[in-house]
Write a protein that holds these residues in place. Structure first.
Motif, PDB file in Angstrom:
ATOM      1  N   LEU A  19       0.825  -1.202   0.000  1.00 40.09           N
ATOM      2  CA  LEU A  19       0.000   0.000   0.000  1.00 40.09           C
ATOM      3  C   LEU A  19       0.863   1.258   0.000  1.00 40.09           C
ATOM      4  CD1 LEU A  19      -2.850   1.338   0.360  1.00 40.09           C
ATOM      5  CD2 LEU A  19      -2.438   1.218   2.820  1.00 40.09           C
ATOM      6  N   ALA A  20       1.922   1.249   0.817  1.00 40.12           N
ATOM      7  CA  ALA A  20       2.792   2.425   0.921  1.00 40.12           C
ATOM      8  C   ALA A  20       3.814   2.504  -0.207  1.00 40.12           C
ATOM      9  CB  ALA A  20       3.508   2.407   2.266  1.00 40.12           C
ATOM     10  N   ARG A  21       4.048   1.356  -0.868  1.00 38.66           N
ATOM     11  CA  ARG A  21       5.023   1.245  -1.964  1.00 38.66           C
ATOM     12  C   ARG A  21       6.451   1.223  -1.422  1.00 38.66           C
ATOM     13  NH1 ARG A  21       3.637   5.788  -6.194  1.00 38.66           N
ATOM     14  NH2 ARG A  21       5.346   4.743  -7.292  1.00 38.66           N
ATOM     15  N   VAL A  22       7.196   0.205  -1.881  1.00 41.43           N
ATOM     16  CA  VAL A  22       8.553  -0.037  -1.391  1.00 41.43           C
ATOM     17  C   VAL A  22       9.461   1.154  -1.648  1.00 41.43           C
ATOM     18  CG1 VAL A  22      10.594  -1.484  -1.622  1.00 41.43           C
ATOM     19  CG2 VAL A  22       8.318  -2.538  -1.645  1.00 41.43           C
ATOM     20  N   GLU A  23       9.364   1.739  -2.847  1.00 48.17           N
ATOM     21  CA  GLU A  23      10.250   2.858  -3.171  1.00 48.17           C
ATOM     22  C   GLU A  23      10.000   4.066  -2.269  1.00 48.17           C
ATOM     23  OE1 GLU A  23       6.965   2.646  -6.384  1.00 48.17           O
ATOM     24  OE2 GLU A  23       8.246   1.297  -5.219  1.00 48.17           O
ATOM     25  N   LEU A  26      11.649   3.262   1.113  1.00 48.70           N
ATOM     26  CA  LEU A  26      13.100   3.451   1.009  1.00 48.70           C
ATOM     27  C   LEU A  26      13.451   4.936   0.977  1.00 48.70           C
ATOM     28  CD1 LEU A  26      13.998   0.654  -1.575  1.00 48.70           C
ATOM     29  CD2 LEU A  26      14.373   0.643   0.899  1.00 48.70           C
ATOM     30  N   ASN A  27      12.608   5.726   0.316  1.00 43.98           N
ATOM     31  CA  ASN A  27      12.823   7.170   0.288  1.00 43.98           C
ATOM     32  C   ASN A  27      12.681   7.770   1.693  1.00 43.98           C
ATOM     33  OD1 ASN A  27      13.071   9.856  -0.979  1.00 43.98           O
ATOM     34  ND2 ASN A  27      10.904  10.054  -0.480  1.00 43.98           N
ATOM     35  N   SER A  28      11.703   7.251   2.458  1.00 45.76           N
ATOM     36  CA  SER A  28      11.513   7.721   3.834  1.00 45.76           C
ATOM     37  C   SER A  28      12.743   7.423   4.680  1.00 45.76           C
ATOM     38  CB  SER A  28      10.289   7.052   4.458  1.00 45.76           C
ATOM     39  OG  SER A  28       9.110   7.448   3.813  1.00 45.76           O
ATOM     40  N   LEU A  29      13.246   6.203   4.563  1.00 43.58           N
ATOM     41  CA  LEU A  29      14.420   5.809   5.348  1.00 43.58           C
ATOM     42  C   LEU A  29      15.645   6.637   4.981  1.00 43.58           C
ATOM     43  CD1 LEU A  29      13.937   1.922   5.270  1.00 43.58           C
ATOM     44  CD2 LEU A  29      13.543   3.456   7.200  1.00 43.58           C
ATOM     45  N   ALA A 221      12.705  13.015  12.852  1.00 45.68           N
ATOM     46  CA  ALA A 221      13.792  12.513  12.013  1.00 45.68           C
ATOM     47  C   ALA A 221      13.368  12.395  10.556  1.00 45.68           C
ATOM     48  CB  ALA A 221      14.271  11.161  12.526  1.00 45.68           C
ATOM     49  N   LEU A 222      12.052  12.246  10.334  1.00 44.11           N
ATOM     50  CA  LEU A 222      11.525  12.145   8.973  1.00 44.11           C
ATOM     51  C   LEU A 222      11.123  13.507   8.412  1.00 44.11           C
ATOM     52  CD1 LEU A 222       9.383   8.923   9.476  1.00 44.11           C
ATOM     53  CD2 LEU A 222      11.338   9.150   7.925  1.00 44.11           C
ATOM     54  N   GLY A 223      11.342  14.564   9.206  1.00 44.04           N
ATOM     55  CA  GLY A 223      11.100  15.909   8.712  1.00 44.04           C
ATOM     56  C   GLY A 223       9.779  16.534   9.098  1.00 44.04           C
ATOM     57  N   TYR A 224       9.007  15.898   9.982  1.00 42.20           N
ATOM     58  CA  TYR A 224       7.707  16.439  10.374  1.00 42.20           C
ATOM     59  C   TYR A 224       7.847  17.341  11.597  1.00 42.20           C
ATOM     60  CZ  TYR A 224       5.531  13.121   7.170  1.00 42.20           C
ATOM     61  OH  TYR A 224       5.156  12.437   6.047  1.00 42.20           O
ATOM     62  N   ASP A 271       5.907   6.927   5.528  1.00 41.69           N
ATOM     63  CA  ASP A 271       6.638   7.468   6.675  1.00 41.69           C
ATOM     64  C   ASP A 271       6.193   6.815   7.975  1.00 41.69           C
ATOM     65  OD1 ASP A 271       8.110   9.150   5.081  1.00 41.69           O
ATOM     66  OD2 ASP A 271       6.767  10.856   5.322  1.00 41.69           O
ATOM     67  N   VAL A 272       4.900   6.521   8.092  1.00 45.61           N
ATOM     68  CA  VAL A 272       4.391   5.841   9.288  1.00 45.61           C
ATOM     69  C   VAL A 272       5.020   4.459   9.412  1.00 45.61           C
ATOM     70  CG1 VAL A 272       2.361   4.867  10.414  1.00 45.61           C
ATOM     71  CG2 VAL A 272       2.214   7.103   9.300  1.00 45.61           C
ATOM     72  N   LEU A 273       5.008   3.700   8.320  1.00 48.87           N
ATOM     73  CA  LEU A 273       5.594   2.353   8.349  1.00 48.87           C
ATOM     74  C   LEU A 273       7.083   2.411   8.635  1.00 48.87           C
ATOM     75  CD1 LEU A 273       3.887   0.375   5.433  1.00 48.87           C
ATOM     76  CD2 LEU A 273       3.657  -0.002   7.880  1.00 48.87           C
ATOM     77  N   SER A 274       7.784   3.363   8.016  1.00 45.88           N
ATOM     78  CA  SER A 274       9.223   3.485   8.239  1.00 45.88           C
ATOM     79  C   SER A 274       9.516   3.729   9.713  1.00 45.88           C
ATOM     80  CB  SER A 274       9.795   4.634   7.398  1.00 45.88           C
ATOM     81  OG  SER A 274       9.638   4.380   6.024  1.00 45.88           O
TER      82      SER A 274
END
Length: 307
Positions: A19-23, A26-29, A221-224, A271-274
């Motif tokens: 649902l969130a898409r792998v790419e 990976l971008n979030s991480l 850390a994710l920019g929020y 971002d939530v999953l990451s």
């Protein structure tokens, strides 16, 4: 049943990743900033260690073992939780403390006090979260908590009544006796150690604040840039799902709830999953490392005794 819950956890995680898409994940991480991630990990580890010490304070009057020996049982129970649903693994500390002084009924009553205090605070935060997203007044929250306390007292009375059927034969009779002893121990502990329950309540509040801070920094850390309060109550509301005996340690169910809940804060599913999966992995690393260290110390102690 174990394989079914493992399958549920795996299916939910795979579905959420798709649902969130792998790419996007990976971008979030790749966007994570290390200073905020370090603070998130520090608060996570502090909350886990504080939780173990907080539980030890409740058990301590009846234990014949040190804190170092208790924490070994604590982390054994945590690892057991990797293979059992909901809070079953967490409750296995009752089994691991069987040779540490208290009877099973005493262990279970103390464990229930610890979990009841946590659940009571979680319920209060959940109601605050619901009032925040629905716009309803928070003045109804004390009324709901009073109802919750009344329901708890009614359940305790009901269980104590079940314990009166000690004339039953076989395992039913033993179970009835266990219920009677457990309800008696719950009331006896509250009467004898009210200060310890108050300390447990205070330390649980601090632990919840540490958990809220942990999620605040992981999303920082994710920019929020979102307030600690909004991030915190959303993370606690998501974590309550782990109490449902659906999957192993709430894997998948917690993340699914978090995707929906944090969506109200305009945080993307990726971002939530990451954030959630990264913190879950950090938690596993700490618990396995601490348990391995304790086992190593135990082996060295036995070697010294033989020498």
């Amino acid at each position: 049943m174990l394989s079914a819950r493992i399958s549920i956890a795996a299916i939910l995680i795979i579905f959420l990743i798709r649902l969130a898409r792998v790419e996007e994940i990976l971008n979030s991480l790749s966007r994570i900033t290390w200073p905020s991630l370090s603070l998130a990990t520090l608060f996570l580890y502090a909350s886990i260690l504080l939780g173990s010490f907080n539980q030890y304070l409740l058990f301590q009057p009846l234990l014949i073992i040190s804190f170092k020996q208790f924490i070994r049982s604590y982390f054994k129970a945590y690892i057991a939780g990797l293979f059992f649903p909901g809070q079953v693994g967490d409750a296995s500390i009752i089994f691991f403390l069987r040779h540490s002084g208290p009877r099973y009924s005493q262990n279970f009553s103390i464990y229930l006090w610890d979990k009841y205090i946590t659940l009571l605070l979680y319920a209060g935060i959940l109601f605050l979260f619901l009032s925040d997203i629905t716009g309803y007044s928070i003045f109804f929250i004390p009324v709901i908590l009073v109802i919750f306390l009344g329901f708890s007292a009614g359940m305790l009375y009901f269980v104590s009544m079940l314990g009166n059927y000690r004339s039953l034969e076989g395992w039913l009779g033993r179970f009835s006796t266990f219920l009677k002893n457990m309800t008696s121990e719950i009331l006896h502990y509250a009467a004898r150690y009210p200060l310890r329950l108050l300390i447990n309540l205070s330390l649980t509040c601090i632990k919840i604040l540490l958990v809220m801070s942990c999620y605040y920094f992981i999303f920082s850390a994710l920019g929020y840039v979102i307030s600690l309060w909004k991030i915190g109550i959303s993370s606690i509301a998501s974590g309550i799902i782990a109490y449902l005996p659906v999957s192993i340690q709430g894997i998948g169910t917690v993340e699914a709830a978090a995707v929906w809940i944090f969506g109200h804060l305009n945080i993307s599913p990726a971002d939530v999953l990451s954030g959630f999966l990264l913190l879950r992995a950090c938690g596993y690393i700490l618990n396995i490392a601490v348990f391995s260290l304790i086992c190593l110390i135990k082996i060295e102690d036995k070697t010294i005794e033989r020498d």
